[in-house]
Design a protein around this motif. Structure first.
Motif, PDB file in Angstrom:
ATOM      1  N   ASN A   1      50.676  75.179  68.924  1.00 51.11           N
ATOM      2  CA  ASN A   1      49.476  74.633  68.474  1.00 51.11           C
ATOM      3  C   ASN A   1      48.317  74.353  69.764  1.00 51.11           C
ATOM      4  OD1 ASN A   1      50.208  74.700  65.788  1.00 51.11           O
ATOM      5  ND2 ASN A   1      51.160  72.928  66.094  1.00 51.11           N
TER       6      ASN A   1
ATOM      7  N   THR B   1      40.798  66.228  66.961  1.00 48.85           N
ATOM      8  CA  THR B   1      41.702  66.152  65.691  1.00 48.85           C
ATOM      9  C   THR B   1      40.906  66.784  64.384  1.00 48.85           C
ATOM     10  OG1 THR B   1      42.737  64.206  66.327  1.00 48.85           O
ATOM     11  CG2 THR B   1      42.630  64.532  64.022  1.00 48.85           C
TER      12      THR B   1
ATOM     13  N   LYS C   1      43.776  74.489  60.931  1.00 52.20           N
ATOM     14  CA  LYS C   1      44.938  74.669  60.050  1.00 52.20           C
ATOM     15  C   LYS C   1      44.617  74.817  58.743  1.00 52.20           C
ATOM     16  CE  LYS C   1      47.737  74.302  63.466  1.00 52.20           C
ATOM     17  NZ  LYS C   1      48.389  75.542  63.755  1.00 52.20           N
TER      18      LYS C   1
ATOM     19  N   LYS D   1      41.042  70.602  64.541  1.00 54.47           N
ATOM     20  CA  LYS D   1      42.662  71.056  64.504  1.00 54.47           C
ATOM     21  C   LYS D   1      42.782  71.191  62.928  1.00 54.47           C
ATOM     22  CE  LYS D   1      45.600  69.588  67.121  1.00 54.47           C
ATOM     23  NZ  LYS D   1      46.655  68.871  67.965  1.00 54.47           N
TER      24      LYS D   1
ATOM     25  N   ARG E   1      45.511  72.580  71.766  1.00 56.75           N
ATOM     26  CA  ARG E   1      44.968  71.417  71.905  1.00 56.75           C
ATOM     27  C   ARG E   1      43.418  71.071  71.719  1.00 56.75           C
ATOM     28  NH1 ARG E   1      47.529  67.918  76.820  1.00 56.75           N
ATOM     29  NH2 ARG E   1      45.957  66.472  76.302  1.00 56.75           N
ATOM     30  N   THR E   2      43.276  70.685  70.910  1.00 57.96           N
ATOM     31  CA  THR E   2      41.783  70.338  70.550  1.00 57.96           C
ATOM     32  C   THR E   2      41.700  69.131  69.872  1.00 57.96           C
ATOM     33  OG1 THR E   2      39.677  71.400  69.467  1.00 57.96           O
ATOM     34  CG2 THR E   2      42.095  71.670  68.303  1.00 57.96           C
TER      35      THR E   2
ATOM     36  N   GLU F   1      47.493  64.410  60.658  1.00 57.59           N
ATOM     37  CA  GLU F   1      46.567  64.301  61.824  1.00 57.59           C
ATOM     38  C   GLU F   1      45.755  62.975  61.405  1.00 57.59           C
ATOM     39  OE1 GLU F   1      46.142  65.699  64.163  1.00 57.59           O
ATOM     40  OE2 GLU F   1      47.127  67.727  64.037  1.00 57.59           O
TER      41      GLU F   1
END
Length: 410
Positions: free
Chosen positions: A241, A246, A253, A249, A243-244, A312
C-alpha cells in the motif's frame, strides 16, 4: 480483493519504459505476475507518441473479429518522455509537447493541446473500437501521464474505462475543453493521479481542478531530481500500500473497492446470461440466488470499505490519544521548568486557574476519541454480521436446488 497492490500498479507503469515487441509477455514481480501480451506497439513518428497495447491472452498474427471480440480487458501503457539528446523523438516529447503544456499549466492562456496528446486519444479510441467488448486500464508516467489524462478525458467510450494509474505528470486540466473536463469528472473515482511534491515535474496541483483523484504520496528524498521523478521517493508498507495521508488512503481504498464491486456485478450478469443460455427464463431459485448474490456483493464491498476506512480512523484516534497525553506531560514539565520556585501543587493551581487542566487537555479529547473508536468497532461488527447472515441465506437457498448448486460450482 484488489487485483493489484499500489506497488504492483507502479511496477506495471514502469513497463512503459521497457523495449517490447508484439507477442512478448509483459510481467512484473520478477516475472511471477503476468499482465498480458503485447498486441500492438505504438510508435508515432509524427507526434512522438509511444505506447503499448496489452491483452490478457496472446492473439494470432492476424486475429479475426471473433478473436478481438473475446478480449475482455486491455491495458494501455503510455510511455514518458525520451531523455533529451537520445532517440529520434525527444524533440517532439520535450519541445513540442512538454514545454507547451508546462506553459499552459503555469501561465494559462489558450487551450491548444499538442499533437501528441491528440494522437494518444486517437490511440485509445482506436483500441476501444478494435476490442469492442473490452474494458480498459490506463497507465502512464510523466508525459505518459499527460497522454493518459487527455486520452481518458477525450474518449468516446468513458463507460469502458476500468481504471487509470497515472504518475508524476503535470496537471493538464486547464488544457481540456468543457466537454473533456466533464468526462474527466465523471471518471474521477477511477483515475488515480499519484503526485510526489518533491518532484519538480508534477506541477499545477495547488488549489486547482485536476483529472482524477489526487494522491499526494508521503515521499522520501531521493538521490537526485531525476531519481525523484522516476518513483525514487515512493514508499510502501509490507502489503504494497502506498504511503499517503490517512484521509487520502481511505478515499483510495474506497474507490478501489468500488471498482472491484462493479467487476463482481459484471461477473454476476455474465452468470445470469449463462443460466438462461437455453433461451428459457430463470427458475425461482436461480432468480433468488442472483438477487441475493447482488446484495451480497454490494454489502460485502461496503463492508470492506467500512472496515478499511474505520481501521484507519481507529489508528488515527489511538495516535491522537497518545499525542494528547504526551502534550499534557510536556505542558506540566514546561510549567515546572518556568516556575521552578513553586511547588508541584502550586504549579497545578496556576495551570488550573488558567484553564489548563488535565481534564480539559486529556480527559475531554480522550473521551471524544474513545467514542469514535467504539462507534467504528460497532459499525464494523454490524456489517460483518450482516454479511454472515446473507451468506447463510444464500447457502440455505442453494441447498434447496442441488442442480443449481452444481451449475454454480463451474
Amino acid at each position: 480483493m484488489i487485483k493489484y497492490s499500489d506497488k504492483q500498479n507502479m511496477s506495471i507503469a514502469k513497463q512503459e519504459y521497457e523495449s517490447y515487441e508484439v507477442g512478448q509477455v509483459v510481467a512484473i514481480d520478477k516475472g511471477k505476475t503476468k499482465i498480458g501480451y503485447v498486441s500492438e506497439v505504438i510508435d508515432n513518428k509524427k507526434t512522438g507518441e509511444q505506447a503499448y497495447i496489452v491483452t490478457p491472452e496472446k492473439l494470432p498474427k492476424k486475429p479475426t473479429v471473433s478473436d478481438l471480440n473475446k478480449v475482455a480487458n486491455v491495458t494501455v501503457l503510455y510511455r514518458g518522455s525520451t531523455e533529451p539528446g537520445k532517440g529520434d523523438d525527444w524533440v517532439k516529447d520535450w519541445i513540442k509537447t512538454d514545454l507547451p503544456v508546462g506553459n499552459q499549466v503555469i501561465g494559462g492562456g489558450q487551450k491548444m493541446p499538442p499533437a501528441q496528446l491528440k494522437s494518444a486519444a486517437q490511440t485509445l479510441d482506436s483500441a476501444m473500437s478494435r476490442y469492442k467488448n473490452a474494458t480498459f486500464d490506463i497507465y502512464g508516467h510523466s508525459l505518459g501521464s499527460m497522454n493518459g489524462q487527455y486520452a481518458i478525458s477525450d474518449t468516446k467510450y468513458p463507460d469502458r474505462i476500468h481504471a487509470a494509474y497515472l504518475y508524476e505528470g503535470p496537471n493538464i486540466h486547464s488544457v481540456l475543453n468543457d466537454k473533456q473536463q466533464r468526462t474527466a469528472e465523471t471518471l474521477k473515482n477511477r483515475i488515480f493521479n499519484y503526485i510526489d511534491d518533491k518532484d519538480y515535474i508534477a506541477i499545477g496541483y495547488t488549489n486547482a481542478s485536476m483529472v482524477g483523484m489526487l494522491i499526494r504520496i508521503d515521499s522520501k528524498k531521493a538521490t537526485g531530481a531525476v531519481d525523484q521523478h522516476m518513483w525514487g521517493g515512493y514508499q510502501f508498507d509490507k502489503s504494497g500500500n502506498i504511503r499517503t495521508a490517512t484521509d487520502t488512503k481511505i478515499k483510495l481504498k474506497m474507490a478501489q473497492t468500488d471498482i472491484v464491486m462493479q467487476d463482481q456485478l459484471k461477473a454476476l450478469t455474465s452468470l445470469a446470461t449463462k443460466l438462461t443460455k437455453s433461451g428459457g427464463h430463470l427458475s425461482a431459485s436461480e432468480q433468488i440466488y442472483l438477487e441475493s448474490s447482488e446484495v451480497l456483493i454490494i454489502v460485502d464491498g461496503i463492508a470492506k470499505m467500512v472496515e478499511s476506512g474505520f481501521s484507519e480512523i481507529i489508528q488515527v484516534c489511538q495516535q491522537a490519544i497518545k499525542e494528547t497525553e504526551t502534550h499534557w506531560i510536556d505542558t506540566l514539565q514546561r510549567a515546572q521548568d518556568v516556575a521552578s520556585h513553586l511547588s508541584y501543587y502550586e504549579v497545578m493551581d496556576a495551570l488550573t486557574s488558567g484553564g489548563a487542566t488535565k481534564a480539559r487537555i486529556v480527559g475531554e479529547p480522550v473521551a471524544y476519541y474513545e467514542e469514535k473508536i467504539a462507534k467504528a468497532e460497532k459499525t464494523k461488527k454490524e456489517y460483518q454480521a450482516l454479511v454472515t447472515e446473507i451468506k447463510t441465506g444464500i447457502d440455505s437457498q442453494l441447498s434447496l436446488d442441488k442442480a443449481l448448486a452444481k451449475e454454480l460450482q463451474l
